[in-house]
Design a protein around this motif. Structure first.
Motif, PDB file in Angstrom:
ATOM      1  N   TYR A  41       0.818  -1.221   0.000  1.00  0.00           N
ATOM      2  CA  TYR A  41       0.000   0.000   0.000  1.00  0.00           C
ATOM      3  C   TYR A  41       0.853   1.274   0.000  1.00  0.00           C
ATOM      4  N   GLN A  56      -1.036   3.826  -2.300  1.00  0.00           N
ATOM      5  CA  GLN A  56      -2.417   3.389  -2.145  1.00  0.00           C
ATOM      6  C   GLN A  56      -2.843   3.484  -0.683  1.00  0.00           C
ATOM      7  N   ASN A  59      -6.162   6.122 -10.217  1.00  0.00           N
ATOM      8  CA  ASN A  59      -5.247   5.234  -9.510  1.00  0.00           C
ATOM      9  C   ASN A  59      -3.967   5.997  -9.141  1.00  0.00           C
ATOM     10  N   LYS A  60      -3.677   6.114  -7.838  1.00  0.00           N
ATOM     11  CA  LYS A  60      -2.560   6.924  -7.352  1.00  0.00           C
ATOM     12  C   LYS A  60      -1.198   6.295  -7.638  1.00  0.00           C
ATOM     13  N   THR A  61      -1.178   5.047  -8.054  1.00  0.00           N
ATOM     14  CA  THR A  61       0.098   4.415  -8.396  1.00  0.00           C
ATOM     15  C   THR A  61       0.682   5.024  -9.664  1.00  0.00           C
TER      16      THR A  61
END
Length: 552
Positions: free
Chosen positions: A394, A399, A501-503
């Motif tokens: 995470y 995430q 999506n923060k990735t």
């Protein structure tokens, strides 16, 4: 897995007089593994489900039962200390639970002080999840006076001298400047106040889960101690305290209980009340296989496992389980102990009395097709463990942590949960292989596990495909083209939409859904953000995708 080191003489001092060679041959038969040994000492590995065996005293206790030298329930006596700890209501939001005990007549001479420190650290990650769930403090009781207080203090108040330092530091300074403070700051950094344990004169015993105070440092001439266990899980706190107290009691330590006074209740700790559970003779014989044990046979084997046992009928035995045996959750756990004491090697192997016709699972047929497509596109397959940890899964992936399946007794601190995604495992692979030539193109086909309260076992598994590409000019157009080719070759349509999506880099990522006769897929693809790339110490751009296969 946890490895403990002790000298042969330590076992002799605890009453086990066995030749070295015989000891080395016998120890593995009680569910352990010899890691290494020499003329003076031995290193033994135990499974995490037996934290009571992570001290030499615990090993001696179990071993005496296994060889029949000392059997039955070890009944440790507890005296009242007359002392108590008051729990401030403000700690409820930080680390709400605490267990307290005094133990007199302890011996820290020779290597014993080192052993207890190793024992403490092993418990920290086997039960405590690297102090997140449980943290332990052991103090010189003669340096402080009760009653005690467990409080939440402002970050710049109650300065004290932390362990192995000679200057006072505020709690906030400890988190930013002390070695242990920096290692574990993430556990409490986000709170407005920090937990402290004080005596009646406001001397600091501990700043859990970070560091003890230098004032109560243990020395070889320490004979009376206070044990504190704090945490976020009441059951784990009490179990840990019971294991520690029982270990000290095994070598003559006198346990003294203390009251823990919460705002709405008062508890007495430790509570060594045993657990009771019935085991059935027919079930034991069926599960072990190749045995014809009677109720009396099983009773004797349970005594060797350091339980007490009472025959209720020819088919049922009441088992009294010591409080330090935190691994006993079901009748099958008791039967496992029966099998160990019976000696696994003595169980007669039998073929199961069934006939089956094997056929290939449909998913594995599909998996073979997916593998062919990915390899044809120049990707190399990676196979990683389903177990990972919250930091890599995470935090390093940008995430938010979501509910997930945790490992109750993790083998190592980097294997504490079951994955819900494959991407972080591929990022770790790139990190471990960044010395290899570019471009690197890797993929993985594997299972993930989600929590699902509607299912009987509260979980549901799913199949996923993920891939990463790393080289100096990797970009969104390239991964979109790869994604389109993969789905086209597998017979799926592809509809894309904006992704949050923060990735991935904002504006350079997309969510994808697709459909085919055999089912649907959903997933995402894009350019991995520079922050995530830096978290995994990579030096070049990374692009990737992940899709989940859902049967119709």
């Amino acid at each position: 897995m946890p490895v403990i080191t002790f000298k042969y003489q330590d076992l002799k001092d605890l009453g086990i007089n066995m030749e070295k060679n015989e000891l080395i041959d016998t120890l593995p038969m009680m569910s352990s593994d010899i890691e290494d040994f020499n003329d003076e000492e031995i290193k033994v590995e135990f499974f995490p489900n037996r934290p009571d065996n992570l001290s030499v005293e615990g090993v001696a206790r179990s071993f005496k039962g296994f060889i029949g030298q000392e059997v039955g329930f070890p009944d440790y006596k507890i005296e009242e200390s007359g002392e108590y700890v008051i729990v401030d209501k403000d700690v409820a939001a930080i680390r709400p639970y605490i267990g307290f005990a005094k133990i007199n007549n302890v011996d820290f001479s020779g290597d014993k002080l080192k052993y207890i420190m190793d024992f403490q650290e092993n418990l920290h990650w086997v039960i405590g999840r690297d102090r997140k769930k449980v943290a332990i403090g052991i103090h010189n009781a003669d340096a402080v006076n009760g009653p005690f207080k467990y409080i939440a203090t402002p970050k710049d108040a109650n300065a004290f001298v932390p362990l192995e330092k000679d200057i006072e530091m505020t709690p906030d300074e400890i988190l930013t400047e002390h070695e242990k403070g920096k290692d574990y700051a993430h556990l409490i950094r986000n709170f407005d106040k920090y937990p402290l344990i004080l005596d009646k004169n406001n001397n600091v015993l501990s700043m859990p889960p970070i560091i003890n105070g230098e004032l109560t440092k243990l020395k070889e001439d320490t004979h009376n101690i206070i044990v504190d266990v704090t945490g976020t899980d009441a059951k784990a706190v009490n179990q840990t305290l019971n294991i520690i107290c029982s270990s000290f009691a095994e070598v003559g330590g006198q346990i003294k209980s203390m009251e823990v006074k919460y705002e709405d209740k008062t508890l007495v700790t430790p509570d060594l009340t045993p657990q009771e559970m019935n085991v059935h003779v027919d079930t034991a014989n069926e599960l072990i296989g190749g045995t014809d044990l009677t109720a009396e046979d099983i009773r004797e084997l349970l005594l060797k496992a350091r339980f007490d046992a009472e025959i209720i009928s020819e088919n049922e035995i009441k088992t009294i389980i010591p409080s330090y045996r935190v691994d006993i959750l079901h009748e099958v756990d008791i039967i496992e102990n029966i099998a160990v004491q019976y000696h696994i090697n003595d169980v007669i192997a039998e073929l199961p009395d069934i006939n089956t016709v094997a056929y290939e699972n449909n998913w594995f047929k599909s998996e073979a097709t997916i593998r062919e497509v990915m390899i044809a596109m120049g990707f190399q397959e990676v196979m990683s463990l389903m177990l990972t940890n919250e930091e890599a899964h995470y935090k390093k992936m940008n995430q938010e942590e979501k509910p997930h399946v945790q490992v109750a007794r993790p083998i190592t601190i980097d294997r504490t949960m079951i994955r819900t995604s494959l991407i972080n495992s591929l990022m770790e692979f790139l990190e471990d292989n960044k010395h290899e030539d570019l471009p690197q193109k890797i993929f993985e086909i594997g299972d993930v596990l989600y929590l699902d309260e509607t299912k009987e076992n509260k979980t549901v598994s799913s199949k996923k495909l993920a891939a990463l590409v790393c080289h100096s000019t990797a970009n969104f157009s390239e991964i979109k083209s790869i994604m389109s080719s993969v789905l086209s070759n597998l017979g799926y349509t592809m509809d894309i939409s904006d992704s949050e999506n923060k990735t991935f880099i904002e504006g350079r990522a997309a969510d994808v859904v697709g459909e085919a006769q055999k089912g649907i897929i959903k997933g995402f693809f894009g350019e991995v953000s520079p922050e995530v790339i830096t978290n995994f110490t990579l030096d070049y751009p990374v692009i990737g995708f992940e899709i989940e296969f859902i049967n119709k």
